[in-house]
Design an enzyme around this catalytic site. Structure first.
Site, PDB file in Angstrom:
ATOM      1  N   HIS A 145     -31.212   4.893   0.032  1.00  0.00           N
ATOM      2  CA  HIS A 145     -30.966   3.509  -0.338  1.00  0.00           C
ATOM      3  C   HIS A 145     -29.635   3.081   0.229  1.00  0.00           C
ATOM      4  CE1 HIS A 145     -30.651  -0.113  -2.781  1.00  0.00           C
ATOM      5  NE2 HIS A 145     -31.954  -0.008  -2.915  1.00  0.00           N
ATOM      6  N   ASP A 203     -39.331   3.174  -5.224  1.00  0.00           N
ATOM      7  CA  ASP A 203     -40.673   3.190  -4.642  1.00  0.00           C
ATOM      8  C   ASP A 203     -41.310   4.570  -4.634  1.00  0.00           C
ATOM      9  OD1 ASP A 203     -40.768   0.486  -4.118  1.00  0.00           O
ATOM     10  OD2 ASP A 203     -39.563   0.736  -2.312  1.00  0.00           O
TER      11      ASP A 203
HETATM   12  N1  CMC Z   1     -35.461  10.193   5.352  1.00  0.00           N
HETATM   13  C1  CMC Z   1     -34.695  10.890   6.236  1.00  0.00           C
HETATM   14  N2  CMC Z   1     -33.455  10.528   6.609  1.00  0.00           N
HETATM   15  C2  CMC Z   1     -32.958   9.406   6.088  1.00  0.00           C
HETATM   16  C3  CMC Z   1     -33.683   8.612   5.165  1.00  0.00           C
HETATM   17  C4  CMC Z   1     -34.976   9.049   4.802  1.00  0.00           C
HETATM   18  N3  CMC Z   1     -35.711   8.340   3.940  1.00  0.00           N
HETATM   19  N4  CMC Z   1     -32.947   7.548   4.818  1.00  0.00           N
HETATM   20  C5  CMC Z   1     -31.799   7.635   5.488  1.00  0.00           C
HETATM   21  N5  CMC Z   1     -31.797   8.771   6.255  1.00  0.00           N
HETATM   22  C6  CMC Z   1     -30.686   9.253   7.088  1.00  0.00           C
HETATM   23  C7  CMC Z   1     -30.581   8.432   8.368  1.00  0.00           C
HETATM   24  O1  CMC Z   1     -31.320   9.016   9.423  1.00  0.00           O
HETATM   25  C8  CMC Z   1     -29.096   8.457   8.625  1.00  0.00           C
HETATM   26  O2  CMC Z   1     -28.768   9.702   9.204  1.00  0.00           O
HETATM   27  P1  CMC Z   1     -27.540   9.800  10.253  1.00  0.00           P
HETATM   28  O3  CMC Z   1     -26.306   9.403   9.498  1.00  0.00           O
HETATM   29  O4  CMC Z   1     -27.543  11.244  10.657  1.00  0.00           O
HETATM   30  O5  CMC Z   1     -27.855   8.863  11.364  1.00  0.00           O
HETATM   31  C9  CMC Z   1     -28.471   8.447   7.232  1.00  0.00           C
HETATM   32  O6  CMC Z   1     -29.482   9.007   6.364  1.00  0.00           O
HETATM   33  C10 CMC Z   1     -28.120   7.041   6.738  1.00  0.00           C
HETATM   34  O7  CMC Z   1     -29.272   6.230   6.883  1.00  0.00           O
HETATM   35  P2  CMC Z   1     -29.229   4.678   7.288  1.00  0.00           P
HETATM   36  O8  CMC Z   1     -30.538   4.288   7.860  1.00  0.00           O
HETATM   37  O9  CMC Z   1     -28.010   4.409   8.110  1.00  0.00           O
HETATM   38  O10 CMC Z   1     -29.019   4.019   5.863  1.00  0.00           O
HETATM   39  P3  CMC Z   1     -29.332   2.535   5.487  1.00  0.00           P
HETATM   40  O11 CMC Z   1     -28.484   2.218   4.320  1.00  0.00           O
HETATM   41  O12 CMC Z   1     -29.225   1.652   6.672  1.00  0.00           O
HETATM   42  O13 CMC Z   1     -30.890   2.570   5.084  1.00  0.00           O
HETATM   43  C11 CMC Z   1     -32.906   2.703   3.854  1.00  0.00           C
HETATM   44  C12 CMC Z   1     -31.366   2.564   3.794  1.00  0.00           C
HETATM   45  C13 CMC Z   1     -33.476   2.448   2.465  1.00  0.00           C
HETATM   46  C14 CMC Z   1     -33.478   1.623   4.804  1.00  0.00           C
HETATM   47  C15 CMC Z   1     -33.261   4.126   4.355  1.00  0.00           C
HETATM   48  O14 CMC Z   1     -32.746   5.090   3.464  1.00  0.00           O
HETATM   49  C16 CMC Z   1     -34.767   4.295   4.536  1.00  0.00           C
HETATM   50  O15 CMC Z   1     -35.303   3.934   5.593  1.00  0.00           O
HETATM   51  N6  CMC Z   1     -35.489   4.861   3.490  1.00  0.00           N
HETATM   52  C17 CMC Z   1     -36.920   4.980   3.547  1.00  0.00           C
HETATM   53  C18 CMC Z   1     -37.551   3.628   3.204  1.00  0.00           C
HETATM   54  C19 CMC Z   1     -37.474   3.308   1.725  1.00  0.00           C
HETATM   55  O16 CMC Z   1     -37.781   4.129   0.867  1.00  0.00           O
HETATM   56  N7  CMC Z   1     -37.087   2.040   1.419  1.00  0.00           N
HETATM   57  C20 CMC Z   1     -37.063   1.544   0.047  1.00  0.00           C
HETATM   58  C21 CMC Z   1     -35.694   1.182  -0.414  1.00  0.00           C
HETATM   59  S1  CMC Z   1     -35.655   0.875  -2.189  1.00  0.00           S
HETATM   60  C22 CMC Z   1     -36.644  -0.498  -2.438  1.00  0.00           C
HETATM   61  C23 CMC Z   1     -36.062  -1.732  -1.869  1.00  0.00           C
HETATM   62  O17 CMC Z   1     -34.911  -2.071  -2.169  1.00  0.00           O
HETATM   63  O18 CMC Z   1     -36.773  -2.429  -1.144  1.00  0.00           O
END
Ligand code: CMC
Length: 432
Positions: free
Chosen positions: A309, A367
């Site tokens: 998140h 989720d």
């Molecule tokens: N599985 C594997 N690696 C992950 C995941 C994951 N679900 N989420 C983040 N990472 C890694 C990512 O690859 C990155 O690694 P590095 O620093 O080595 O490049 C690091 O963690 C930080 O990730 P980010 O994408 O920069 O973080 P963000 O804050 O931009 O993204 C997120 C947040 C929710 C989009 C992401 O965690 C994600 O894609 N999760 C899966 C989708 C999901 O479950 N979304 C629902 C969110 S809660 C409901 C809502 O609010 O809508």
């Protein structure tokens, strides 16, 4: 309104210094005011994805991502999920305080009396292909509400704003349920005013004219809890979309349709559908290590859906309540040893024990478990995000109202770090 700085930061660029006011919120980190930065220093700030930018001030919802805390108007989400119910939380989000018994009764009455859709909207639904995703139908139908409810589109009129808010909260379950009914070829079911908000939604989704339908109170309680847990989440992508759309003076129905469109993406509200599909694809616990390895592999785009998140760097408090609810619902429905739930529990365990996830502070989010409950209730995966959208409508509406009431509000217009060509002369086609 933030107008009394508690501190000042000094920014130096070359040999010039600039004072930037700092405001202290009631909770959370201090905020540096850069509103006059460009006028004074001639520079912009750069923050793709708004990871460090407060786009507004707000009194509605507060998240402490490190503690895993979510407060609505100060009240913790676990207490609201346990002791309150969705329409009371709607009132709280909209008006700032918990209602008295009379205020709640009046509010519930108002919402209940607005659940029907303009009869002509049926034809609008019928114009879509049957196999359309219900989110596609919702974006279209909610946007089209401004073509049906002209008497609540004047945003300068407080009364009209209020009516639009009530209409959106009241009609969204009918719209989501009808999008579903249409997709499965069943007749539209009209709302029933003698049922609670959640029970009425289940009734509109699952009853058919041919036989009576009894809504199980435990299921309607679980449905209500899912609505409550998704009601608001401060300045997330879809809420910021609603605020940005509204900043131009767009009508409320257009703004909420924009929010629904944004919510649909798999990184946001679409994650619940993607998560259940992922759990089914994994299928059995022995496959979990393979998927965890894929999630960790930088060359593989796969991510563990329902994990991670932007704000929570600890357990998502909504996930904790949702997990408990999943156990209760499966128990009630007599779904013992549900293989998907087994995969979910084991996946959660293995991921939490893995240093990749703990070092990056990736925990299960809301989720991760919601899809399991919704599927057990009989919803297809395509309905998961529409249910999120109907739950979040009150959050969008509350934030929209707050923005319009803010005397400082102005059109949202981010700047950019331009890296394209500088000015060059047009070349005629024969000379290219
Ligand atoms: N599985 C594997 N690696 C992950 C995941 C994951 N679900 N989420 C983040 N990472 C890694 C990512 O690859 C990155 O690694 P590095 O620093 O080595 O490049 C690091 O963690 C930080 O990730 P980010 O994408 O920069 O973080 P963000 O804050 O931009 O993204 C997120 C947040 C929710 C989009 C992401 O965690 C994600 O894609 N999760 C899966 C989708 C999901 O479950 N979304 C629902 C969110 S809660 C409901 C809502 O609010 O809508």
């Amino acid at each position: 309104m933030a107008d009394t700085p508690t501190k000042t930061a000094t920014l130096s660029i070359d040999d010039q210094t600039f004072d930037l006011p700092i405001y202290s919120p009631t909770a959370g980190p201090d905020v540096l005011d850069i509103r006059k930065l460009y006028a004074q220093a001639g520079v912009f700030t750069y923050d793709p994805g708004f990871t460090s930018t407060a786009s507004c001030d707000s009194t509605i919802t507060f998240i402490d991502g490190d503690k895993g805390e979510l407060l609505h108007r100060g009240y913790p989400i676990d207490q609201l999920a346990e002791k309150s119910h969705y329409l009371e939380v709607c009132y709280l989000l909209l008006y700032g305080e918990l209602p008295s018994a009379t205020e709640l009764e009046t509010f519930e009455n108002t919402i209940t009396r607005h659940t029907m859709l303009h009869e002509q909207m049926q034809y609008f639904f019928r114009g879509f292909r049957r196999d359309a995703h219900p989110m596609a139908t919702m974006v279209g139908v909610v946007g089209a509400m401004s073509a049906f409810y002209h008497d609540s589109t004047d945003i300068s009129d407080n009364k009209q704003r209020e009516i639009a808010s009530h209409r959106l909260i009241a009609k969204m379950p009918t719209i989501a349920a009808w999008a579903y009914k249409y997709s499965i070829g069943q007749p539209f079911v009209y709302p029933r005013n003698d049922l609670s908000y959640a029970a009425n939604f289940l009734h509109m989704c699952f009853s058919v004219p041919a036989e009576p339908y009894h809504v199980d109170p435990i299921l309607s309680r679980a449905m209500d809890r899912i609505f409550t847990l998704h009601a608001d989440h401060e300045q997330n992508a879809s809420t910021s979309t609603v605020r940005l759309a509204s900043s131009s003076g767009a009508n409320p129905f257009a703004c909420i349709a924009a929010g629904i469109a944004c919510l649909w993406g798999p990184a946001h509200g679409g994650a619940n559908q993607a998560c259940l599909e992922m759990l089914k694809e994994i299928g059995t616990v022995d496959k979990i290590p393979e998927y965890i390895a894929r999630a960790k592999d930088k060359n593989d785009p796969f991510r563990l859906m329902g994990f991670g998140h932007r704000v929570y760097k600890n357990f998502d408090p909504r996930a904790t309540v949702m997990k408990k609810s999943a156990d209760e619902v499966l128990d009630l429905l007599g779904i013992e040893n549900n293989p998907i739930l087994q995969v979910a529990k084991e996946l959660e365990k293995q991921a939490l024990e893995d240093p990749y996830f703990s070092e990056k502070k990736l925990f299960p989010n809301v989720d991760f478990y919601s899809g399991i409950i919704l599927e057990a209730m009989g919803f297809p995966t395509s309905m998961f995000t529409p249910i999120f959208a109907l739950s979040r409508t009150v959050g969008w509406v509350s934030q929209w109202k707050e923005q319009l009431a803010d005397p400082q509000h102005k059109i949202g217009r981010p700047r950019q770090l331009y890296l394209g060509s500088t000015a060059r002369d047009y070349t005629d086609i024969e000379n290219r």
